[in-house]
Write a protein that holds these residues in place. Structure first.
Motif, PDB file in Angstrom:
ATOM      1  N   ASN B  35       1.372   3.580   7.404  1.00  0.00           N
ATOM      2  CA  ASN B  35       0.544   3.087   6.240  1.00  0.00           C
ATOM      3  C   ASN B  35      -0.733   2.124   6.710  1.00  0.00           C
ATOM      4  O   ASN B  35      -1.645   2.253   6.259  1.00  0.00           O
ATOM      5  N   ALA B  38      -3.160   4.664   8.081  1.00  0.00           N
ATOM      6  CA  ALA B  38      -3.813   5.204   7.056  1.00  0.00           C
ATOM      7  C   ALA B  38      -4.633   4.492   6.538  1.00  0.00           C
ATOM      8  O   ALA B  38      -5.996   5.030   6.298  1.00  0.00           O
ATOM      9  N   VAL B  39      -4.628   3.087   6.331  1.00  0.00           N
ATOM     10  CA  VAL B  39      -5.491   2.145   5.627  1.00  0.00           C
ATOM     11  C   VAL B  39      -6.925   2.108   6.833  1.00  0.00           C
ATOM     12  O   VAL B  39      -7.893   1.941   6.292  1.00  0.00           O
ATOM     13  N   ARG B  42      -8.700   5.164   7.145  1.00  0.00           N
ATOM     14  CA  ARG B  42      -9.051   5.720   5.928  1.00  0.00           C
ATOM     15  C   ARG B  42      -8.390   7.312   5.899  1.00  0.00           C
ATOM     16  O   ARG B  42      -9.480   7.970   5.609  1.00  0.00           O
ATOM     17  N   ILE B  43      -7.257   7.499   6.116  1.00  0.00           N
ATOM     18  CA  ILE B  43      -6.854   8.699   6.273  1.00  0.00           C
ATOM     19  C   ILE B  43      -5.506   8.908   5.253  1.00  0.00           C
ATOM     20  O   ILE B  43      -4.923   7.741   5.155  1.00  0.00           O
ATOM     21  N   PRO B  45      -1.729   9.179   4.105  1.00  0.00           N
ATOM     22  CA  PRO B  45      -0.470   8.554   5.130  1.00  0.00           C
ATOM     23  C   PRO B  45       0.336   9.827   5.633  1.00  0.00           C
ATOM     24  O   PRO B  45       1.004   9.433   6.609  1.00  0.00           O
TER      25      PRO B  45
END
Lengths: 301, 123
Positions: B35, B38-39, B42-43, B45
């Protein structure tokens, strides 16, 4: 994996116009799915039907296992803010923020205030005087703070500047890690958004033309470009989805993956070859010689 | 940060490998969570998860249940060995091909490399 959204053979007619024509697709629980297509392709109609604000003429829609239309238990699990959402004339931001939690059992005050601050949404201006970007910001606050198990975003970034969009992406991904949910998001900013998606559905003139895992969509089509007659030779035998010619140069989008035959032919003839991007695919499927039968929404910011 | 030419999970996997080789994440230390990746990038998860799983399959990372992902012992050494193996195909062969196109012979090329190495040391 179970599906959060299941759409089976949905047709929606408005008079003589078929806005949706036998549309079927599914969105698995926990997915962030992109709903892509040109203006007038049917994205908003699909979202209205998924959110129970409209009913299909024929076909079946299930959200978390139930038909959403007039089904309160299901509707409370769906968040959908239309891109042209209207608010009562005298409403200011605080009115909306007070009423929204009534419809959203999982409402997060923290997420709402973080976004209101980040977007710098004016507190004293009546909402009817908001700019397009400010209206979009309000819609994003409602969509994210609702923490609804199924969250629909229809063109969430109309009029939003680059910093505001970055804030949206960050809070979306961060809050999804805290409270997982299923997201269906329509947008024209395809290149900027595609890394958010694990799945994409492309609609064109009321039909689903692509439904794929995002990474598998790379295998659907190739982009070839170079000297026109050589490009034609390399593309021979493939269905051409779109072709653009400028002087002696040509670029085409052809259906199918980059197998060794076409890669070798391209290398031999000095033709540039790359997997078609999502944006290429949307353009390719949205290109028609004949005018579309559905009504156009017109060009918007 | 990430482009669209190569699948995103492969780019992220390569980035994590580079970070391990550079010593950002030492052996037996934790790497960021799926996570967090991901943050940060910006992709999706799931995409970040795919990158991490790929590295687990390759023995670069391992999972401590309930704690997170850790760098396998000897991962940096393993990655360096793999890079050495690929050095010829990824760097030498393309350079020789370009040199040939430009008419630079092997001995001229060797002299150029010596000169560059000296000036690189001075900087």
């Amino acid at each position: 994996m179970t599906n959060a959204i299941e759409i089976r053979a949905v047709t929606r007619r408005f008079g003589r116009v078929k806005a949706l024509d036998e549309v079927s697709f599914t969105v698995p629980v926990g997915s962030i799915c992109g709903l892509l297509g040109r203006n007038g392709a049917g994205k908003t109609t699909v979202m209205s039907i998924i959110s129970g604000q409209d009913r299909p003429t024929s076909g079946r829609v299930e959200v978390l296992g139930a038909t959403p239309f007039e089904h309160a238990a299901t509707l409370s699990k769906i968040s959908y803010v239309r891109d042209n959402q209207r608010y009562p004339d005298d409403y200011r931001l605080h009115h909306v923020l007070r009423i929204a939690p009534e419809f959203a059992p999982n409402w997060s005050t923290d997420v709402a205030s973080e976004l209101v601050d980040g977007f710098q949404i004016p507190a004293k201006t009546p909402i009817k005087k908001f700019s397009r970007g400010q209206l979009s910001a309000v819609a994003i606050v409602l969509g994210l703070a609702s923490r609804a198990p199924v969250t629909l975003f229809d063109e969430p970034y109309l009029g939003l500047d680059v910093s505001a969009r970055a804030l949206f992406y960050s809070v979306l991904l961060r809050d999804l890690a805290t409270v997982p949910r299923t997201v269906l998001l329509s947008t024209h900013l395809i290149e900027e958004s595609e890394s958010l998606f694990d799945r994409v559905v492309i609609v064109d003139r009321g039909r689903v033309v692509v439904e794929e895992e995002r990474d598998d969509a790379r295998e659907l089509a190739l982009s070839l470009s170079g000297v026109a007659d050589v490009v034609d030779r390399v593309a021979a035998g493939r269905a051409v989805l779109q072709s653009t010619r400028v002087g002696g140069l040509k670029s085409v989008i052809v259906r199918g993956p980059g197998d060794s035959d076409i890669l070798n032919a391209a290398a031999l003839h000095g033709v540039q070859v790359a997997p078609a991007s999502l944006q290429d695919l949307v353009m390719a499927y949205g290109t028609h010689d004949e005018p579309a039968t559905t009504t156009k929404e017109g060009v918007r910011a | 940060m990430l482009s669209n030419d190569i699948p995103i999970f492969q780019q992220l996997a390569a980035q994590i490998k580079d970070d391990i080789v550079a010593g950002t994440y030492a052996d037996e230390t934790a790497v960021p969570s799926t996570n967090e990746y991901a943050v940060f990038y910006r992709i999706n998860p799931a995409t970040a998860g795919k990158a991490v799983n790929l590295l687990v399959e390759q023995g670069i990372l391992y999972k401590k249940r309930g704690v997170g992902m850790f760098v396998s012992p000897g991962a940096a050494e393993l990655l360096l060995a793999q890079r050495r193996d690929r050095f010829t195909t990824e760097f030498l062969t393309p350079m020789l091909r370009e040199a040939q196109t430009l008419g630079i012979g092997p001995s001229d090329l060797a002299a150029m490399i010596d000169r560059e190495a000296v000036s690189d040391e001075r900087h």
